[in-house]
Design a protein around this motif. Sequence first.
Motif, PDB file in Angstrom:
ATOM      1  N   LYS A  72       1.436   7.673 -11.222  1.00  0.00           N
ATOM      2  CA  LYS A  72       1.992   6.545 -11.973  1.00  0.00           C
ATOM      3  C   LYS A  72       0.903   5.864 -12.810  1.00  0.00           C
ATOM      4  CE  LYS A  72       5.590   4.676 -11.462  1.00  0.00           C
ATOM      5  NZ  LYS A  72       6.840   4.710 -12.245  1.00  0.00           N
ATOM      6  N   GLU A 105       5.866  -2.992 -12.240  1.00  0.00           N
ATOM      7  CA  GLU A 105       7.025  -2.117 -12.056  1.00  0.00           C
ATOM      8  C   GLU A 105       7.436  -2.010 -10.598  1.00  0.00           C
ATOM      9  OE1 GLU A 105       8.247   2.587 -12.682  1.00  0.00           O
ATOM     10  OE2 GLU A 105       6.412   1.772 -13.595  1.00  0.00           O
ATOM     11  N   ILE A 106       6.455  -1.850  -9.682  1.00  0.00           N
ATOM     12  CA  ILE A 106       6.773  -1.586  -8.277  1.00  0.00           C
ATOM     13  C   ILE A 106       6.876  -2.872  -7.471  1.00  0.00           C
ATOM     14  CG2 ILE A 106       5.940  -0.468  -6.172  1.00  0.00           C
ATOM     15  CD1 ILE A 106       4.737   1.698  -7.883  1.00  0.00           C
ATOM     16  N   ASP A 135       9.251  -5.547  -9.447  1.00  0.00           N
ATOM     17  CA  ASP A 135      10.562  -4.956  -9.752  1.00  0.00           C
ATOM     18  C   ASP A 135      10.918  -5.073 -11.234  1.00  0.00           C
ATOM     19  OD1 ASP A 135      11.211  -3.990  -7.256  1.00  0.00           O
ATOM     20  OD2 ASP A 135      11.915  -5.938  -6.574  1.00  0.00           O
ATOM     21  N   SER A 188      16.027  -3.640  -4.919  1.00  0.00           N
ATOM     22  CA  SER A 188      14.812  -3.086  -5.514  1.00  0.00           C
ATOM     23  C   SER A 188      15.003  -1.596  -5.756  1.00  0.00           C
ATOM     24  CB  SER A 188      13.610  -3.326  -4.602  1.00  0.00           C
ATOM     25  OG  SER A 188      12.462  -2.682  -5.110  1.00  0.00           O
ATOM     26  N   HIS A 224      12.538   0.548  -6.499  1.00  0.00           N
ATOM     27  CA  HIS A 224      11.448   1.329  -5.889  1.00  0.00           C
ATOM     28  C   HIS A 224      11.557   1.375  -4.373  1.00  0.00           C
ATOM     29  CE1 HIS A 224       8.981   2.415  -9.369  1.00  0.00           C
ATOM     30  NE2 HIS A 224       9.399   1.278  -9.893  1.00  0.00           N
ATOM     31  N   LEU A 229      13.851   4.238  -4.044  1.00  0.00           N
ATOM     32  CA  LEU A 229      13.133   5.495  -4.315  1.00  0.00           C
ATOM     33  C   LEU A 229      12.171   5.837  -3.181  1.00  0.00           C
ATOM     34  CD1 LEU A 229      12.325   5.013  -8.111  1.00  0.00           C
ATOM     35  CD2 LEU A 229      14.116   6.429  -7.095  1.00  0.00           C
ATOM     36  N   LYS A 230      11.516   4.803  -2.633  1.00  0.00           N
ATOM     37  CA  LYS A 230      10.601   5.046  -1.518  1.00  0.00           C
ATOM     38  C   LYS A 230      11.365   5.600  -0.318  1.00  0.00           C
ATOM     39  CE  LYS A 230       7.746   2.547   1.805  1.00  0.00           C
ATOM     40  NZ  LYS A 230       7.280   1.207   2.242  1.00  0.00           N
TER      41      LYS A 230
END
Length: 555
Positions: A118, A179-180, A183, A292, A294, A297-298
């Motif tokens: 990233k 971004e992470i 958010d 969220s 991410h 996605l996590k």
Amino acid sequence: IQVLSHNLYTVLCIPHDPVALEEHFRDDDDGPVSSQGYMPYLNKYILDKVEEGAFVKENFDELCWTLTAKKNYKPDRNGNSIISHQDAFKLWCLFNFLSEDKYPLVMVPDEVEYLLKKICTAMNVELNSCELDDYLSQESQGQGGLTVWQFLDMVNSGRFLRGIEQEAVSMAVEEVYQEIIEDVLKQARSPYGYLWKKGHLRRNWSERWFTLKPSVLSYYMSEERKEKKGSIVLDKHCCVEVLPDRDGKRCMFCVKTSSRTYEMSASDTRQRQEWTLAIQTAIRLQAEGKKSLHKDLKQKRREQREQREQRKAAKEEETQRLKQLQEEKERKLQELELLKEAQRQAEILLQEEEQRRRQQHEEMQRTLEIQLREAEQARASMQAEMVLKEAEAERQRKRILELEDMQERLQEALQQEVKARQDEEAVRYAQARLLAEEEEKLKQLMKLKEEQEEYIIKTQREKQVLKQEMENKNKCLEEAQKQLEEVRVNRQRVDQDVMVAQRKLRQASTNVKHWNVQMNRLMHPIGPGDKRTNVSGGGFTGYQPLLSRRDSSLK
């Protein structure tokens, strides 16, 4: 502990309760406070009172970073670090977000590669995956991943960011952090983060810097995001649509909410497509009840890793089963070969007696060789056992030395305690001596008072005698007046003596108060964690009424 608790109260926006800390550790005065003793207080009085969304998480992260970084984070002292202190804090936050949910925190190699990719993508740089795999295979053995301090050391070493300026790294870390952690689903780099927005009342077009999060689309005057002009709250009922060009604006689209429609214009078709897809993603997250992107996605990456590990474990189990079957087959073949060999040997024994004798001789020889090998193995095992015994004896000697060292430290501690007790006895003896001196001073003052009273009575008696002589001897008036003058002179001298005695009495009272203060300090030494008391107000208060009565009597 008090400073730590006060800071936690502040950053978590909880009302301060300093009395609770004193009450919690009231019966724990033996030695320093342990982490096991502080954890119940932390859970009961601080963490249980935290409300979701009532505090700024970034402030809490900064407090935790301040508590841990000074001891564990070791940047290059020569100033050659790839990342700044603030970037290290942001990477620390990213590590905490992407690490596994168990203590001690580690980031698995897949998440490390994901984060570095990233950052490199934000800088338009390609990551060397082979070199990263070699590094992770060496550093993460035995713990399943990298700790946060190993991760920061890896980034600071410049091994994967060679030839990149610190400013570029800082911008990439900031972009990934927003971004992470914050958010931010969409925030293009300057100047592509600007969109034209149509006003609601004046209906004019204004250029604004937009930032998209899962629940809100905010717009500012500039990319510094200091002056916020407004926000669009997104929910599952919102939608985004592409509009035809009009009013001299092109690449238009709108965001429809339940109360209003917001019209916007992008610089080109690609930017409009990126914004519309990002806003649709945010609306989808709201519809699915996810806060969220991410975090989702996590969780998906974690599930994929678990599936890969399950498939790998199943494959290993199948390989192990096939291996066992192969070994069983080979063992049966060996048994079959042994049976054939035994049958062949039996035929040979029946056919040739002489050959059988020869074989018996050879078997005896083989037996002797086996016994010899067994004897050699026994000797080797005895030697190995002797080595183990010697190692055990060496450990016992080290243990004895450690016990002797511990005994010496205990003796030193005992000597220090004896010395402390001797110092305490000396203080008590000094206190007794001061008390005896005070009593002696008091006796002297009482004696002086009695002498003064006797002298006053004697003076009164002389005055009466003079009066009688004046009545009886009028003729001796002049002589009596002279004697009266002498008596007045004596009276003045006595008054001066009384004033001198009063000054001495006040000086003695001041000395007594000073002795009281000194003795209170000696009797009550200040210990660790004790509250200071008003020294001047305590100790020997029983002598105050007596001093007041002496002052009134002398007056």
